[in-house]
Design an enzyme around this catalytic site. Structure first.
Site, mmCIF file in Angstrom:
data_model
loop_
_atom_site.group_PDB
_atom_site.id
_atom_site.type_symbol
_atom_site.label_atom_id
_atom_site.label_comp_id
_atom_site.label_asym_id
_atom_site.label_seq_id
_atom_site.Cartn_x
_atom_site.Cartn_y
_atom_site.Cartn_z
ATOM 1 N N HIS A 76 -84.992 31.131 -4.076
ATOM 2 C CA HIS A 76 -86.292 31.417 -4.696
ATOM 3 C C HIS A 76 -87.384 31.455 -3.626
ATOM 4 O O HIS A 76 -88.183 32.389 -3.556
ATOM 5 C CB HIS A 76 -86.603 30.350 -5.746
ATOM 6 C CG HIS A 76 -88.010 30.394 -6.240
ATOM 7 N ND1 HIS A 76 -88.463 31.376 -7.082
ATOM 8 C CD2 HIS A 76 -89.072 29.591 -5.983
ATOM 9 C CE1 HIS A 76 -89.755 31.167 -7.326
ATOM 10 N NE2 HIS A 76 -90.132 30.104 -6.677
ATOM 11 N N ARG B 8 -81.919 38.353 -7.332
ATOM 12 C CA ARG B 8 -82.393 37.865 -6.028
ATOM 13 C C ARG B 8 -81.196 37.281 -5.308
ATOM 14 O O ARG B 8 -80.583 36.325 -5.773
ATOM 15 C CB ARG B 8 -83.534 36.874 -6.279
ATOM 16 C CG ARG B 8 -83.433 35.542 -5.615
ATOM 17 C CD ARG B 8 -84.706 34.762 -5.739
ATOM 18 N NE ARG B 8 -84.728 33.828 -6.870
ATOM 19 C CZ ARG B 8 -83.958 32.746 -6.974
ATOM 20 N NH1 ARG B 8 -83.051 32.476 -6.061
ATOM 21 N NH2 ARG B 8 -84.063 31.949 -8.011
ATOM 22 N N TYR C 263 -77.655 25.684 -8.468
ATOM 23 C CA TYR C 263 -77.701 26.182 -9.847
ATOM 24 C C TYR C 263 -77.033 27.555 -10.047
ATOM 25 O O TYR C 263 -77.059 28.092 -11.135
ATOM 26 C CB TYR C 263 -79.158 26.232 -10.361
ATOM 27 C CG TYR C 263 -80.114 27.053 -9.498
ATOM 28 C CD1 TYR C 263 -80.221 28.423 -9.665
ATOM 29 C CD2 TYR C 263 -80.883 26.446 -8.510
ATOM 30 C CE1 TYR C 263 -81.082 29.176 -8.876
ATOM 31 C CE2 TYR C 263 -81.746 27.182 -7.724
ATOM 32 C CZ TYR C 263 -81.844 28.551 -7.911
ATOM 33 O OH TYR C 263 -82.691 29.289 -7.120
HETATM 34 C C1 TPP Z 1 -98.609 29.012 -14.105
HETATM 35 C C2 TPP Z 1 -97.541 28.569 -13.156
HETATM 36 N N1 TPP Z 1 -96.575 27.724 -13.592
HETATM 37 C C3 TPP Z 1 -95.589 27.333 -12.742
HETATM 38 C C4 TPP Z 1 -95.567 27.793 -11.439
HETATM 39 C C5 TPP Z 1 -94.448 27.343 -10.503
HETATM 40 N N2 TPP Z 1 -93.551 28.505 -10.249
HETATM 41 C C6 TPP Z 1 -93.608 29.193 -9.102
HETATM 42 S S1 TPP Z 1 -92.508 30.451 -9.083
HETATM 43 C C7 TPP Z 1 -91.930 30.084 -10.624
HETATM 44 C C8 TPP Z 1 -90.836 30.899 -11.264
HETATM 45 C C9 TPP Z 1 -91.236 32.271 -11.625
HETATM 46 O O1 TPP Z 1 -90.126 33.022 -12.015
HETATM 47 P P1 TPP Z 1 -90.196 34.573 -12.301
HETATM 48 O O2 TPP Z 1 -91.425 34.885 -13.097
HETATM 49 O O3 TPP Z 1 -88.902 34.985 -12.876
HETATM 50 O O4 TPP Z 1 -90.414 35.233 -10.858
HETATM 51 P P2 TPP Z 1 -89.419 35.205 -9.591
HETATM 52 O O5 TPP Z 1 -89.802 34.001 -8.779
HETATM 53 O O6 TPP Z 1 -88.029 35.139 -10.095
HETATM 54 O O7 TPP Z 1 -89.710 36.459 -8.845
HETATM 55 C C10 TPP Z 1 -92.592 28.962 -11.139
HETATM 56 C C11 TPP Z 1 -92.321 28.373 -12.437
HETATM 57 C C12 TPP Z 1 -96.611 28.653 -11.029
HETATM 58 N N3 TPP Z 1 -96.659 29.151 -9.790
HETATM 59 N N4 TPP Z 1 -97.576 29.047 -11.900
#
Ligand code: TPP
Ligand code: MG
Length: 359
Positions: A259, A255, A268
């Site tokens: 985020h 990405r 980071y």
């Molecule tokens: C069950 C849950 N835990 C925590 C969150 C908070 N959260 C939102 S995005 C994220 C990171 C997700 O990372 P990834 O699966 O790698 O997807 P990316 O954002 O990199 O596309 C987190 C922890 C959430 N939305 N749902």
């Protein structure tokens, strides 16, 4: 001791970062296909950049940009049929647009309108999932239903590297393999879950190799190579349609932006790392190939980008003009019967609205 480096998971690649690669495989792609893929990717990039700016201008709410991940998203969706089911997370805007979601509809979503959560009925796209990995189970359920009904469409769960640490992901993988259902687990490994890097997420060398434990095929593909992603996805989808069950695809990508608009990635990530991945931009390598075939020029690019910008402006204006609803919507659609506290909050907001203290 177990050495993860010994696991033979090679990365599928057709087009490298400079637009070169396996000539025989590249030759199999028609001019028309390459142009369609490039236009979809360029359109998505323009939309993404505009949305980011619109958030900064206060025109839309929090937004999760996907620049850098266009090849993974668009290569995979181009391998699907219109009636295949998509289960997206918040990052899959290019997937949804390419599968037919109207841009105007997306503006309703990012402007917090109720109508934005509801995909048009003719589209086989589930509402955007924010709960990490929850959609993997929904996709498996849908695929199971497809199998029981004797239908032929495939379900695709889109998720990130971080989602593979959730119980839902493991339950979904296990169930899908045991019941041999037509579902594809498409993981975009963009190497971060917000600020958590891959190495803190899993001790596995790849995500693809996790498939082995469930008794399903896992493939690692260069997620910035739209040709390789398409080929890999096509094989997975065809196998699932033939009744050969699920597959896990790990698309290795990056990405390029934050985020979400609420994140500051400079806290980071090292700028050098970002630069390294900018050089692997999925649009660049495809454009080099198109130019080599005499299919694309700076003038064509300029004209195309201007057209997409007009499209974005028109979709935004149409969305704003057709907005309905009120602040009451925020309270009305979570519970069938509002808990006392929520009912009191609603009452207060409505009172302040009447007094013109809030809009
Ligand atoms: C069950 C849950 N835990 C925590 C969150 C908070 N959260 C939102 S995005 C994220 C990171 C997700 O990372 P990834 O699966 O790698 O997807 P990316 O954002 O990199 O596309 C987190 C922890 C959430 N939305 N749902
Ligand atoms: Mg991620």
């Amino acid at each position: 001791m177990f050495d993860p480096k010994e696991l033979p998971v090679e990365m599928v690649q057709i087009l490298d970062e400079n637009g070169n690669g396996d000539e025989a495989k590249i030759a199999a792609f028609s001019d028309e296909w390459l142009l369609d893929a490039y236009r979809a990717m360029r359109r998505a990039r323009v939309v993404d950049e505009r949305l980011l700016r619109m958030q900064r201008q206060g025109r839309i709410g929090t937004y999760a940009p996907f620049s850098g991940q266009e090849a993974a998203q668009i290569g995979s969706v181009l391998a699907l049929q219109k009636d295949d089911w998509i289960f997206p997370s918040y990052r899959e805007v290019a997937v949804c647009l390419t599968h037919g979601m109207p841009l105007e509809q997306f503006f309703h979503y990012v402007r917090g309108r109720l109508s934005g959560k509801r995909m048009p009925e003719e589209l086989n796209i589930f509402p955007t999932q924010i709960i990490i990995a929850a959609q993997t189970l929904h996709a498996v359920g849908c695929a199971w239903a497809t199998k029981l009904k004797g239908e032929s469409h495939v379900s695709v769960a889109y998720f990130g590297d971080g989602a593979t640490s959730e119980g839902d992901f493991h339950e979904a993988m296990n169930f899908a393999a045991v019941y041999n259902v037509p579902v594809i687990f498409f993981c975009q490994n963009n190497q971060y879950a917000i600020s958590v890097p891959y190495a803190k997420q899993t001790a596995s060398r790849t995500i693809a190799q996790k498939a082995l434990a469930y008794g399903m095929k896992g493939v690692l593909v260069d997620g910035n190579d739209v040709l390789a992603v398409y080929e890999t996805m096509k094989q997975a989808v065809e196998a699932a349609r033939r009744g050969e069950g699920p597959m896990l695809i790990e698309a290795l990508t990056y990405r390029l932006g934050p985020h979400t608009t609420a994140d500051d990635p400079t806290k980071y990530r090292h700028p050098e790392e970002v630069e390294t991945w900018r050089r692997k931009d999925p649009l660049h390598r495809l454009r080099v190939l198109l130019e080599r075939r005499g299919l694309w020029t700076d003038a064509k690019e300029e004209e195309f980008v201007a057209k997409v910008n007009e499209e974005v402006t028109a979709a935004y204006e149409a969305a704003v003009a057709s907005e309905s609803g009120s602040i009451a919507d925020v309270f009305d659609y979570v519970y069938s019967e509002a808990p006392k506290l929520l009912a009191e909050q609603k009452e207060e907001v409505m009172r302040r609205k009447q007094a013109k203290e809030v809009k």
